[in-house]
Design a protein around this motif. Structure first.
Motif, PDB file in Angstrom:
ATOM      1  N   HIS A  78       0.823  -1.212   0.000  1.00 21.30           N
ATOM      2  CA  HIS A  78       0.000   0.000   0.000  1.00 21.30           C
ATOM      3  C   HIS A  78       0.854   1.259   0.000  1.00 21.30           C
TER       4      HIS A  78
ATOM      5  N   CYS B  85      -7.469   2.053  -4.506  1.00 17.51           N
ATOM      6  CA  CYS B  85      -7.140   0.710  -4.011  1.00 17.51           C
ATOM      7  C   CYS B  85      -8.245   0.269  -3.040  1.00 17.51           C
TER       8      CYS B  85
ATOM      9  N   CYS C 190      -7.895  -0.575  -0.165  1.00 14.76           N
ATOM     10  CA  CYS C 190      -7.598  -0.076   1.179  1.00 14.76           C
ATOM     11  C   CYS C 190      -8.116   1.342   1.399  1.00 14.76           C
TER      12      CYS C 190
ATOM     13  N   ASN D 250      -6.703   4.038  -0.136  1.00 13.15           N
ATOM     14  CA  ASN D 250      -5.672   4.932  -0.692  1.00 13.15           C
ATOM     15  C   ASN D 250      -5.782   4.935  -2.220  1.00 13.15           C
TER      16      ASN D 250
ATOM     17  N   CYS E 118      -2.013   2.652  -5.032  1.00 11.71           N
ATOM     18  CA  CYS E 118      -1.130   1.690  -4.349  1.00 11.71           C
ATOM     19  C   CYS E 118      -0.502   0.735  -5.363  1.00 11.71           C
TER      20      CYS E 118
HETATM   21 ZN   LIG Z   1      -3.855   0.150  -0.934  1.00  6.71          ZN
END
Ligand SMILES: [Zn+2]
Length: 316
Positions: free
Chosen positions: A166, A176, A178, A180, A183
């Motif tokens: 990440h 992404c 996640c 963010n 990544c």
């Molecule tokens: Zn990520």
């Protein structure tokens, strides 16, 4: 005499357990289903059962066991021995897993993140043997990682260090899972590679791959001479070489190790990684830093978990 440790690699589907000697050799190993759908108690019982089964199969009594290392996918509170959040094992969120397993087995248990455990395994008896500081990227459905500096796993202030997948590779890139943006996992993981390959085919680039395929099909196609597949694997290598350079500049490790199914691509992946590092990294960072593929395959997690138990017991 205690001369064995147990390593457990807890996954969302299976629990792998192994009896490991003090030199890191797997004496006996086995795997049973995790049965996540049956809830917390069942999973804890299965973890203990997996450990007891390999001990029995190896003819090893509990009084020979120095400790048990438990590798878990997810974020952990190491001091409390608690799993904070594990997407693949939701029934274990907030579970005091270390003490639950330790009470049932009657031996000390050490908890570790699975990617960190795998990195420790490679350092102990795999590609990183003899190194004191290394960074390992594990390439799969996601990109995981472990950082070891001066013979210690780097956990960070909150036990969440080492999220190598990440790190941002495109500041204004795609979102992404996640949360963010841009990544490296979004692009260079197995699903990321498949997505980029499908986009290339949709743009009309020639390829023998049609319909649904996996990352392994792309590497096989590359090896068989498919130019588009070859370019996708090469670009993946360039991205990985870029983030390897980041690690070299920040941490100055002796080694960078790449692990996971994707390394079956061999030179098609390693050559662009090395090219990119050569282009980007400081001479001083490159000096003495080896970049290699992992050696332990799917056993790295359980060997490393066993190694963490040994370390906690005052061994190597
Ligand atoms: Zn990520």
């Amino acid at each position: 005499m205690t001369d064995r440790v147990i390593g457990i690699d807890l996954g969302g589907t299976n629990i792998k357990a192994g009896v490991v000697d003090l030199e890191g050799k797997v004496v006996q190993s086995g795997s049973i289903p995790s049965e996540v759908d049956k809830g917390r108690e069942a999973v804890v019982k299965n973890i203990c059962h997996a450990a007891e089964k390999v001990m029995k199969d190896a003819g090893v009594k509990p009084d020979r066991i120095k400790g048990v290392g438990l590798g878990v996918p997810g974020t952990l509170d190491l001091e409390a021995g608690v799993i904070l959040f594990s997407p693949n094992l939701p029934c274990l969120n907030e579970a005091p897993i270390r003490d639950l397993v330790s009470e049932q087995l009657g031996v000390p248990v050490v908890l570790e993140n699975d990617a960190n455990a795998a990195a420790w395994g490679e350092k102990w008896v795999g590609a990183g043997k003899g190194a004191h500081s290394l960074v390992m990227f594990t390439l799969g459905t996601g990109i995981g990682g472990g950082i070891i500096i001066n013979d210690e796993i780097v956990h960070g202030s909150n036990d969440v260090a080492g999220e190598l997948g990440h790190q941002t590779i495109l500041w204004n890139g795609e979102k992404c899972a996640c949360g963010n943006i841009g990544c490296v996992e979004r692009y260079a993981s197995c699903p990321g590679m498949v997505r980029r390959m499908k986009a290339a085919i949709a743009r009309g680039e020639p390829s023998r791959l049609i319909g649904d395929f996996e990352a392994a099909d792309i590497t096989r196609a590359a090896q068989a001479g498919d130019e588009t597949a070859r370019r996708i694997v090469e670009e993946t290598g360039r991205m990985l070489g870029t983030v390897a350079t980041n690690m070299m500049h920040i941490l100055n490790p002796e080694m960078i190790i790449f692990a996971g199914g994707m390394i079956a691509a061999g030179g098609f992946l390693l050559t662009p990684i090395l090219d990119e590092v050569k282009k980007r990294a400081f001479e001083a960072s490159k000096k003495g830093c080896r970049i290699v593929f992992a050696e332990l395959g799917g056993d790295a997690g359980l060997i490393g978990a066993a190694g963490c138990a040994l370390k906690a017991a005052g061994g190597k």
